[in-house]
Design a protein around this motif. Sequence first.
Motif, PDB file in Angstrom:
ATOM      1  N   VAL A  16       0.848  -1.190   0.000  1.00  0.00           N
ATOM      2  CA  VAL A  16       0.000   0.000   0.000  1.00  0.00           C
ATOM      3  C   VAL A  16       0.885   1.243   0.000  1.00  0.00           C
ATOM      4  O   VAL A  16       1.841   1.328   0.770  1.00  0.00           O
ATOM      5  CB  VAL A  16      -0.933   0.016   1.219  1.00  0.00           C
ATOM      6  CG1 VAL A  16      -1.786   1.287   1.234  1.00  0.00           C
ATOM      7  CG2 VAL A  16      -1.825  -1.216   1.220  1.00  0.00           C
ATOM      8  N   TYR A  17       0.571   2.177  -0.883  1.00  0.00           N
ATOM      9  CA  TYR A  17       1.330   3.430  -0.957  1.00  0.00           C
ATOM     10  C   TYR A  17       0.437   4.603  -0.568  1.00  0.00           C
ATOM     11  O   TYR A  17      -0.769   4.612  -0.841  1.00  0.00           O
ATOM     12  CB  TYR A  17       1.853   3.667  -2.377  1.00  0.00           C
ATOM     13  CG  TYR A  17       2.997   2.762  -2.786  1.00  0.00           C
ATOM     14  CD1 TYR A  17       4.305   3.040  -2.395  1.00  0.00           C
ATOM     15  CD2 TYR A  17       2.767   1.639  -3.574  1.00  0.00           C
ATOM     16  CE1 TYR A  17       5.349   2.215  -2.762  1.00  0.00           C
ATOM     17  CE2 TYR A  17       3.808   0.811  -3.955  1.00  0.00           C
ATOM     18  CZ  TYR A  17       5.095   1.095  -3.545  1.00  0.00           C
ATOM     19  OH  TYR A  17       6.127   0.281  -3.923  1.00  0.00           O
ATOM     20  N   MET A  18       1.060   5.587   0.061  1.00  0.00           N
ATOM     21  CA  MET A  18       0.463   6.884   0.298  1.00  0.00           C
ATOM     22  C   MET A  18       1.428   7.931  -0.225  1.00  0.00           C
ATOM     23  O   MET A  18       2.619   7.875   0.090  1.00  0.00           O
ATOM     24  CB  MET A  18       0.221   7.130   1.789  1.00  0.00           C
ATOM     25  CG  MET A  18      -1.151   6.730   2.303  1.00  0.00           C
ATOM     26  SD  MET A  18      -1.465   4.950   2.259  1.00  0.00           S
ATOM     27  CE  MET A  18      -0.271   4.332   3.413  1.00  0.00           C
ATOM     28  N   VAL A  19       0.926   8.856  -1.039  1.00  0.00           N
ATOM     29  CA  VAL A  19       1.762   9.933  -1.547  1.00  0.00           C
ATOM     30  C   VAL A  19       1.051  11.243  -1.221  1.00  0.00           C
ATOM     31  O   VAL A  19      -0.155  11.369  -1.419  1.00  0.00           O
ATOM     32  CB  VAL A  19       2.027   9.800  -3.066  1.00  0.00           C
ATOM     33  CG1 VAL A  19       0.743   9.820  -3.869  1.00  0.00           C
ATOM     34  CG2 VAL A  19       2.980  10.892  -3.545  1.00  0.00           C
ATOM     35  N   GLY A  20       1.806  12.196  -0.659  1.00  0.00           N
ATOM     36  CA  GLY A  20       1.155  13.422  -0.238  1.00  0.00           C
ATOM     37  C   GLY A  20       2.112  14.590  -0.158  1.00  0.00           C
ATOM     38  O   GLY A  20       3.330  14.457  -0.301  1.00  0.00           O
ATOM     39  N   THR A  21       1.527  15.744   0.075  1.00  0.00           N
ATOM     40  CA  THR A  21       2.296  16.973   0.221  1.00  0.00           C
ATOM     41  C   THR A  21       1.561  17.865   1.199  1.00  0.00           C
ATOM     42  O   THR A  21       0.469  17.534   1.687  1.00  0.00           O
ATOM     43  CB  THR A  21       2.475  17.669  -1.128  1.00  0.00           C
ATOM     44  OG1 THR A  21       3.410  18.745  -0.989  1.00  0.00           O
ATOM     45  CG2 THR A  21       1.154  18.237  -1.646  1.00  0.00           C
ATOM     46  N   ARG A  22       2.160  19.008   1.481  1.00  0.00           N
ATOM     47  CA  ARG A  22       1.549  19.973   2.388  1.00  0.00           C
ATOM     48  C   ARG A  22       1.572  21.338   1.711  1.00  0.00           C
ATOM     49  O   ARG A  22       2.610  21.768   1.195  1.00  0.00           O
ATOM     50  CB  ARG A  22       2.316  20.019   3.710  1.00  0.00           C
ATOM     51  CG  ARG A  22       1.707  20.940   4.754  1.00  0.00           C
ATOM     52  CD  ARG A  22       2.574  20.965   6.007  1.00  0.00           C
ATOM     53  NE  ARG A  22       2.662  19.651   6.595  1.00  0.00           N
ATOM     54  CZ  ARG A  22       1.771  19.160   7.448  1.00  0.00           C
ATOM     55  NH1 ARG A  22       0.732  19.891   7.790  1.00  0.00           N
ATOM     56  NH2 ARG A  22       1.927  17.956   7.965  1.00  0.00           N
ATOM     57  N   ALA A  23       0.424  22.023   1.714  1.00  0.00           N
ATOM     58  CA  ALA A  23       0.308  23.348   1.114  1.00  0.00           C
ATOM     59  C   ALA A  23      -0.446  24.252   2.075  1.00  0.00           C
ATOM     60  O   ALA A  23      -1.529  23.881   2.554  1.00  0.00           O
ATOM     61  CB  ALA A  23      -0.420  23.269  -0.229  1.00  0.00           C
ATOM     62  N   ALA A  24       0.122  25.412   2.343  1.00  0.00           N
ATOM     63  CA  ALA A  24      -0.462  26.377   3.277  1.00  0.00           C
ATOM     64  C   ALA A  24      -0.743  25.730   4.629  1.00  0.00           C
ATOM     65  O   ALA A  24      -1.745  26.032   5.283  1.00  0.00           O
ATOM     66  CB  ALA A  24      -1.741  26.984   2.686  1.00  0.00           C
ATOM     67  N   ILE A  52      -4.848  20.405  -4.678  1.00  0.00           N
ATOM     68  CA  ILE A  52      -4.680  21.252  -3.498  1.00  0.00           C
ATOM     69  C   ILE A  52      -5.432  22.544  -3.729  1.00  0.00           C
ATOM     70  O   ILE A  52      -5.841  22.857  -4.868  1.00  0.00           O
ATOM     71  CB  ILE A  52      -3.191  21.541  -3.200  1.00  0.00           C
ATOM     72  CG1 ILE A  52      -2.590  22.372  -4.337  1.00  0.00           C
ATOM     73  CG2 ILE A  52      -2.422  20.253  -2.994  1.00  0.00           C
ATOM     74  CD1 ILE A  52      -1.152  22.824  -4.044  1.00  0.00           C
ATOM     75  N   SER A  53      -5.647  23.293  -2.670  1.00  0.00           N
ATOM     76  CA  SER A  53      -6.355  24.565  -2.800  1.00  0.00           C
ATOM     77  C   SER A  53      -5.960  25.470  -1.662  1.00  0.00           C
ATOM     78  O   SER A  53      -5.380  25.032  -0.667  1.00  0.00           O
ATOM     79  CB  SER A  53      -7.879  24.338  -2.801  1.00  0.00           C
ATOM     80  OG  SER A  53      -8.310  23.867  -1.538  1.00  0.00           O
ATOM     81  N   ASP A  54      -6.298  26.761  -1.822  1.00  0.00           N
ATOM     82  CA  ASP A  54      -6.089  27.696  -0.730  1.00  0.00           C
ATOM     83  C   ASP A  54      -7.182  27.481   0.317  1.00  0.00           C
ATOM     84  O   ASP A  54      -8.339  27.212  -0.027  1.00  0.00           O
ATOM     85  CB  ASP A  54      -6.159  29.134  -1.244  1.00  0.00           C
ATOM     86  CG  ASP A  54      -5.014  29.464  -2.181  1.00  0.00           C
ATOM     87  OD1 ASP A  54      -3.923  28.885  -1.983  1.00  0.00           O
ATOM     88  OD2 ASP A  54      -5.210  30.274  -3.098  1.00  0.00           O
ATOM     89  N   PRO A  55      -6.856  27.575   1.602  1.00  0.00           N
ATOM     90  CA  PRO A  55      -7.873  27.352   2.636  1.00  0.00           C
ATOM     91  C   PRO A  55      -8.904  28.462   2.678  1.00  0.00           C
ATOM     92  O   PRO A  55      -8.635  29.615   2.323  1.00  0.00           O
ATOM     93  CB  PRO A  55      -7.052  27.297   3.933  1.00  0.00           C
ATOM     94  CG  PRO A  55      -5.822  28.089   3.626  1.00  0.00           C
ATOM     95  CD  PRO A  55      -5.537  27.855   2.173  1.00  0.00           C
ATOM     96  N   ASP A  56     -10.099  28.120   3.132  1.00  0.00           N
ATOM     97  CA  ASP A  56     -11.206  29.050   3.232  1.00  0.00           C
ATOM     98  C   ASP A  56     -11.840  28.871   4.603  1.00  0.00           C
ATOM     99  O   ASP A  56     -12.097  27.738   5.032  1.00  0.00           O
ATOM    100  CB  ASP A  56     -12.228  28.773   2.126  1.00  0.00           C
ATOM    101  CG  ASP A  56     -13.301  29.845   2.051  1.00  0.00           C
ATOM    102  OD1 ASP A  56     -13.388  30.669   2.970  1.00  0.00           O
ATOM    103  OD2 ASP A  56     -14.067  29.835   1.069  1.00  0.00           O
ATOM    104  N   TRP A  75     -12.879  21.596  13.476  1.00  0.00           N
ATOM    105  CA  TRP A  75     -12.407  22.856  12.919  1.00  0.00           C
ATOM    106  C   TRP A  75     -11.814  22.687  11.521  1.00  0.00           C
ATOM    107  O   TRP A  75     -11.473  23.671  10.874  1.00  0.00           O
ATOM    108  CB  TRP A  75     -11.356  23.470  13.836  1.00  0.00           C
ATOM    109  CG  TRP A  75     -11.857  23.731  15.224  1.00  0.00           C
ATOM    110  CD1 TRP A  75     -11.835  22.880  16.281  1.00  0.00           C
ATOM    111  CD2 TRP A  75     -12.511  24.925  15.689  1.00  0.00           C
ATOM    112  NE1 TRP A  75     -12.414  23.465  17.383  1.00  0.00           N
ATOM    113  CE2 TRP A  75     -12.830  24.733  17.049  1.00  0.00           C
ATOM    114  CE3 TRP A  75     -12.843  26.150  15.091  1.00  0.00           C
ATOM    115  CZ2 TRP A  75     -13.476  25.704  17.814  1.00  0.00           C
ATOM    116  CZ3 TRP A  75     -13.465  27.118  15.858  1.00  0.00           C
ATOM    117  CH2 TRP A  75     -13.786  26.896  17.200  1.00  0.00           C
ATOM    118  N   GLY A  76     -11.680  21.479  11.059  1.00  0.00           N
ATOM    119  CA  GLY A  76     -11.122  21.257   9.736  1.00  0.00           C
ATOM    120  C   GLY A  76      -9.699  20.724   9.821  1.00  0.00           C
ATOM    121  O   GLY A  76      -9.168  20.479  10.913  1.00  0.00           O
ATOM    122  N   PRO A  77      -9.096  20.495   8.656  1.00  0.00           N
ATOM    123  CA  PRO A  77      -9.575  20.864   7.325  1.00  0.00           C
ATOM    124  C   PRO A  77     -10.642  19.916   6.777  1.00  0.00           C
ATOM    125  O   PRO A  77     -10.602  18.718   7.049  1.00  0.00           O
ATOM    126  CB  PRO A  77      -8.308  20.783   6.468  1.00  0.00           C
ATOM    127  CG  PRO A  77      -7.462  19.755   7.160  1.00  0.00           C
ATOM    128  CD  PRO A  77      -7.738  19.894   8.615  1.00  0.00           C
TER     129      PRO A  77
END
Length: 637
Positions: free
Chosen positions: A114-122, A145-149, A233-235
């Motif tokens: 099993v693979y997980m691939v990810g990143t972090r933005a903002a 990805i998107s800018d948080p709201d 509280w999110g995300p």
Amino acid sequence: MNRAALALATLALGLAAGTASGQPNAAPATLHPGANATTPDVHPGANATTPDVPSGTGRIRGRIAHAERPAAAGGLTVVLYSLSPSGSPGLRTSLSDEDGSFAFDGVSSDPATVYMVGTRAAGIPYGIRFAFAPGEAERSVEIPISDPDADTSRIRIESSRIRIDRGCSGLVVNESYELVNPGGRTVHVDPEALDGQPPIFSVTVPAAAHAIQLLPGSFDPGLEIDGTTLSFWGPLRPGARSLEFRYTLPAAASPLAARWRLPRNIGRVVVEAARGGVQPRAEGLRPGAPTERDGRVYATWVRERRPDGDSLDLSLEIPATQPESGGLTDSGRLTGSGRPTDSGRLTLVGVRLLMELDDAALEVDEQIEIEVAGGESLSARDEAPLLCLELPDAAQGLQFSQASLSLGLAPDPSGALAIYGPLPPGRSLLGLGYRIAVEDAAVVFERRFPRALPTLSAFVADTGLTAESDRLHRRRPVSSGSRTYLHLEGFALEPDEPVDLSLVPLQKPAAMPRLALAAIVTLAAVASLGVLAAPLRSGRPAPVTPASDPGGDSLELDGVYGVIRDLDDDLETGKITAEDHAHRRDALRAQAVSLLREAGKPAAAPVTAATCPECGRARDPGARFCASCGARVDGAG
């Protein structure tokens, strides 16, 4: 491990169990960041504690996509985490190009990995889980990805389910909420930066609720528990996700009044209760279609959408029970199953504990033998557990055998194990394991059972310790292979009777002065020369020990002989019948002969005045039984 790797590792443990190798097109998964975590600077091989992902001929090609600002997808650290079938983790990192593309070459394409691939933005993690399909050598993935709201007004709560079961210490309530984010941005509220901003989701459970637990999939730092109020509280990424938790409600009186403060913008509310169990009543509830969960049929009641949110007031009718051996003490301790008299068909036959203590933890494996009388299976009629088994308070890492899960075994929020059945007639074996972290060298282990227990046997790996108990009697140590186990046993335990076992490592002997140690070594060397020379002086051949007789076999053989002697003692004291004694003794003698043959010793030596006809070992010519294997030897030689 750095925070990003730890986040992906946590995700892997939560998702791997539900990820089948034949389902590579998994939905985007939530990665769990640490508090105030930032995008890490991780490079392959930088962390020696986490190995690289499994190597192979596979290739992973991917792209980070930002719908509003494509340039924001470039230059981000991409983390690839793997979980092999054996449970071994792997980690590799890369950087995305200007257009957001990245690649990992030379990875294993085994569908079981099993693979997980990810990143972090903002500051928000994004990721996808997947596995290679059989025969697939290259996999393409996309991470949106998107800018948080912080605008929570458009979030909807499509549905809520409140499932009520009978548990070990009251009612077990499972709640789930389906949250929907219809927009294209991730919604995230920072309660510190936006003072007074409401959370995405908030619910207050009944005031008497206790032992609140988040269920797998809801372990997010954005979900907080404050007393009986849960807030998220999110995300919350675009799309839908579920929040699930459970807790216990005391059931001391019926009907039980319970009030929920529901979140705003909530859709329909569905209340579920097992047929024959708790009966909920409330204004606005109407009967719904029955449903089935884990082989149990639930009746349902439905209340339609109320956009502004309000309270849900339930009156819960709880079927009366007739405890056989007790129920709950004033302190809340379990003293019985709390089941109707039908559960009298269920008894405990015996328990075996296999224990090993090291510097970090006490490992415990339990085998609990239960028996159902009569020719029919046994199931809970009013949906209360057939049996509740308390575990030590500090037990961690609970594991079950597959056969145990088929008996309707489930953890209870109280910390006990609940058995709901159906249980087949006759005897069944319940297998479980856990560990208890230790801080001091000495450990006091306590166990108790809700029903009368005829026999409790504890086998403690002899790693240089003493095992003491006021309730368990010391038996002869037993050996298995190269391991020796201290053996303690107790009989006729009463329901809920505590059994304490104290394990204390032996003190290491103080170091000797060098001169004294040298003198002892010298004397030992001289003595050994005398022993070696003795056969030469006497003119008689020295005894020959077969080279194929390892110490482990000797220990195991000695253990069998010890059990034979204990068996003879039990016959003399009337603990077992002569028929049982003869049957078990014959089996043990056959085992001893088999061990002798495996060790290269003759299974039956020529009958002489000084040897046993069964095991070939030296004996007293005047004895009627061999002191080694117990075989009858009177008249031989």
